[in-house]
Design a protein around this motif. Structure first.
Motif, PDB file in Angstrom:
ATOM      1  N   LEU A 166       0.805  -1.222   0.000  1.00 24.23           N
ATOM      2  CA  LEU A 166       0.000   0.000   0.000  1.00 24.23           C
ATOM      3  C   LEU A 166       0.842   1.277   0.000  1.00 24.23           C
ATOM      4  N   LEU A 167       2.111   1.176   0.391  1.00 27.34           N
ATOM      5  CA  LEU A 167       2.992   2.345   0.369  1.00 27.34           C
ATOM      6  C   LEU A 167       3.149   2.905  -1.047  1.00 27.34           C
ATOM      7  N   ALA A 168       2.960   2.071  -2.054  1.00 23.55           N
ATOM      8  CA  ALA A 168       3.106   2.514  -3.447  1.00 23.55           C
ATOM      9  C   ALA A 168       1.981   3.447  -3.873  1.00 23.55           C
ATOM     10  N   TRP A 169       0.880   3.485  -3.123  1.00 16.58           N
ATOM     11  CA  TRP A 169      -0.287   4.278  -3.507  1.00 16.58           C
ATOM     12  C   TRP A 169      -0.727   5.211  -2.372  1.00 16.58           C
ATOM     13  N   PRO A 170       0.046   6.223  -2.030  1.00 15.74           N
ATOM     14  CA  PRO A 170      -0.338   7.099  -0.919  1.00 15.74           C
ATOM     15  C   PRO A 170      -1.601   7.917  -1.190  1.00 15.74           C
ATOM     16  N   ALA A 171      -1.914   8.160  -2.453  1.00 15.43           N
ATOM     17  CA  ALA A 171      -3.091   8.968  -2.787  1.00 15.43           C
ATOM     18  C   ALA A 171      -4.334   8.127  -3.043  1.00 15.43           C
ATOM     19  N   GLY A 172      -4.205   6.834  -3.028  1.00 16.18           N
ATOM     20  CA  GLY A 172      -5.342   5.958  -3.292  1.00 16.18           C
ATOM     21  C   GLY A 172      -4.949   4.822  -4.226  1.00 16.18           C
ATOM     22  N   ILE A 173      -5.682   3.749  -4.147  1.00 16.82           N
ATOM     23  CA  ILE A 173      -5.398   2.572  -4.966  1.00 16.82           C
ATOM     24  C   ILE A 173      -5.975   2.802  -6.363  1.00 16.82           C
ATOM     25  N   PRO A 174      -5.133   2.743  -7.385  1.00 14.14           N
ATOM     26  CA  PRO A 174      -5.659   2.967  -8.740  1.00 14.14           C
ATOM     27  C   PRO A 174      -6.523   1.788  -9.177  1.00 14.14           C
ATOM     28  N   PRO A 175      -7.622   2.071  -9.878  1.00 13.55           N
ATOM     29  CA  PRO A 175      -8.469   0.968 -10.347  1.00 13.55           C
ATOM     30  C   PRO A 175      -7.756   0.165 -11.430  1.00 13.55           C
ATOM     31  N   ALA A 176      -8.084  -1.097 -11.490  1.00  6.85           N
ATOM     32  CA  ALA A 176      -7.494  -1.983 -12.491  1.00  6.85           C
ATOM     33  C   ALA A 176      -8.201  -1.796 -13.832  1.00  6.85           C
ATOM     34  N   SER A 177      -7.485  -2.098 -14.897  1.00  2.34           N
ATOM     35  CA  SER A 177      -8.084  -2.051 -16.233  1.00  2.34           C
ATOM     36  C   SER A 177      -8.996  -3.270 -16.407  1.00  2.34           C
ATOM     37  N   PRO A 178      -9.855  -3.262 -17.414  1.00  3.61           N
ATOM     38  CA  PRO A 178     -10.693  -4.438 -17.659  1.00  3.61           C
ATOM     39  C   PRO A 178      -9.870  -5.712 -17.887  1.00  3.61           C
ATOM     40  N   ALA A 179      -8.758  -5.596 -18.580  1.00  2.20           N
ATOM     41  CA  ALA A 179      -7.903  -6.776 -18.813  1.00  2.20           C
ATOM     42  C   ALA A 179      -7.320  -7.290 -17.493  1.00  2.20           C
ATOM     43  N   GLN A 180      -6.901  -6.379 -16.618  1.00  3.57           N
ATOM     44  CA  GLN A 180      -6.367  -6.785 -15.317  1.00  3.57           C
ATOM     45  C   GLN A 180      -7.448  -7.433 -14.464  1.00  3.57           C
ATOM     46  N   ARG A 181      -8.666  -6.911 -14.537  1.00  4.85           N
ATOM     47  CA  ARG A 181      -9.786  -7.506 -13.788  1.00  4.85           C
ATOM     48  C   ARG A 181     -10.077  -8.922 -14.275  1.00  4.85           C
ATOM     49  N   LEU A 182     -10.063  -9.111 -15.577  1.00  6.80           N
ATOM     50  CA  LEU A 182     -10.283 -10.448 -16.137  1.00  6.80           C
ATOM     51  C   LEU A 182      -9.184 -11.401 -15.687  1.00  6.80           C
ATOM     52  N   HIS A 183      -7.946 -10.939 -15.758  1.00  5.43           N
ATOM     53  CA  HIS A 183      -6.821 -11.769 -15.322  1.00  5.43           C
ATOM     54  C   HIS A 183      -6.953 -12.131 -13.844  1.00  5.43           C
ATOM     55  N   HIS A 184      -7.334 -11.168 -13.023  1.00  5.67           N
ATOM     56  CA  HIS A 184      -7.532 -11.418 -11.592  1.00  5.67           C
ATOM     57  C   HIS A 184      -8.661 -12.429 -11.378  1.00  5.67           C
ATOM     58  N   TRP A 185      -9.765 -12.251 -12.096  1.00  6.19           N
ATOM     59  CA  TRP A 185     -10.893 -13.164 -11.969  1.00  6.19           C
ATOM     60  C   TRP A 185     -10.466 -14.590 -12.330  1.00  6.19           C
ATOM     61  N   LEU A 186      -9.736 -14.739 -13.415  1.00  8.36           N
ATOM     62  CA  LEU A 186      -9.255 -16.065 -13.819  1.00  8.36           C
ATOM     63  C   LEU A 186      -8.289 -16.637 -12.786  1.00  8.36           C
ATOM     64  N   ARG A 187      -7.378 -15.805 -12.308  1.00  3.85           N
ATOM     65  CA  ARG A 187      -6.378 -16.238 -11.326  1.00  3.85           C
ATOM     66  C   ARG A 187      -7.069 -16.705 -10.030  1.00  3.85           C
ATOM     67  N   ARG A 188      -8.135 -16.023  -9.670  1.00  5.85           N
ATOM     68  CA  ARG A 188      -8.837 -16.357  -8.426  1.00  5.85           C
ATOM     69  C   ARG A 188      -9.691 -17.606  -8.562  1.00  5.85           C
ATOM     70  N   ARG A 189     -10.373 -17.737  -9.678  1.00  6.61           N
ATOM     71  CA  ARG A 189     -11.302 -18.867  -9.844  1.00  6.61           C
ATOM     72  C   ARG A 189     -10.707 -20.081 -10.518  1.00  6.61           C
ATOM     73  N   ARG A 190      -9.673 -19.893 -11.281  1.00  2.45           N
ATOM     74  CA  ARG A 190      -8.999 -20.997 -11.977  1.00  2.45           C
ATOM     75  C   ARG A 190      -7.492 -20.864 -11.775  1.00  2.45           C
ATOM     76  N   PRO A 191      -7.016 -21.062 -10.555  1.00  2.81           N
ATOM     77  CA  PRO A 191      -5.608 -20.782 -10.257  1.00  2.81           C
ATOM     78  C   PRO A 191      -4.628 -21.664 -11.020  1.00  2.81           C
ATOM     79  N   ARG A 192      -5.050 -22.769 -11.549  1.00  2.00           N
ATOM     80  CA  ARG A 192      -4.139 -23.673 -12.246  1.00  2.00           C
ATOM     81  C   ARG A 192      -4.023 -23.402 -13.746  1.00  2.00           C
ATOM     82  N   LEU A 193      -4.830 -22.466 -14.253  1.00  3.82           N
ATOM     83  CA  LEU A 193      -4.770 -22.162 -15.694  1.00  3.82           C
ATOM     84  C   LEU A 193      -3.533 -21.370 -16.038  1.00  3.82           C
TER      85      LEU A 193
END
Length: 136
Positions: free
Chosen positions: A109-136
């Motif tokens: 969190l030290l990297a974002w003193p002004a607030g956490i930047p929102p993720a792009s749609p591609a990053q959100r998709l990657h996160h969703w896949l990583r969370r629900r299908r960790p072995r892919l």
């Protein structure tokens, strides 16, 4: 020792460093994709909070980008625990339902003193896949 091969201790240290870097990157991505604002993590740095307490707070809109019910909040907290960003608080009886920020969470969190930047749609998709299908 054969030429061109690293000693086992060096290989283990390299593998551990890579694992740590991947863990940090996965946690960093999750922080950007999850609905919690920097203020939420600031509260957890000062003290523990449970999913029930968070869902009941009148200032939830300052802490989350979207309102979460208790169950959904608990799911998000468990994911952050698995990533190493949060940990359960311990009392005299053992683990509680309250969570606190870990040292790794503070560091990220030290990297974002002004607030956490929102993720792009591609990053959100990657996160969703990583969370629900960790072995892919």
């Amino acid at each position: 020792m054969r030429m061109g091969h690293e000693p086992p201790a060096t290989v283990n240290a390299s593998a551990q460093t890579l694992l740590t870097a991947r863990s940090r990157e996965r946690a960093r991505q999750a922080l950007r994709c999850l609905p919690f604002a920097l203020e939420f993590y600031s509260i957890l740095e000062r003290g523990a909070l449970s999913s029930t307490e968070l869902a009941a707070r009148p200032d939830w809109s300052d802490l989350c980008r979207s309102q979460l019910n208790r169950s959904r909040t608990e799911d998000q907290l468990i994911w952050l625990i698995q990533l190493g960003v949060l940990r359960r608080e311990v009392d005299g009886q053992g683990l509680t339902e309250r969570v606190r920020l870990t040292p790794m969470g503070r560091e990220l969190l030290l990297a974002w003193p002004a607030g956490i930047p929102p993720a792009s749609p591609a990053q959100r998709l990657h996160h969703w896949l990583r969370r629900r299908r960790p072995r892919l």
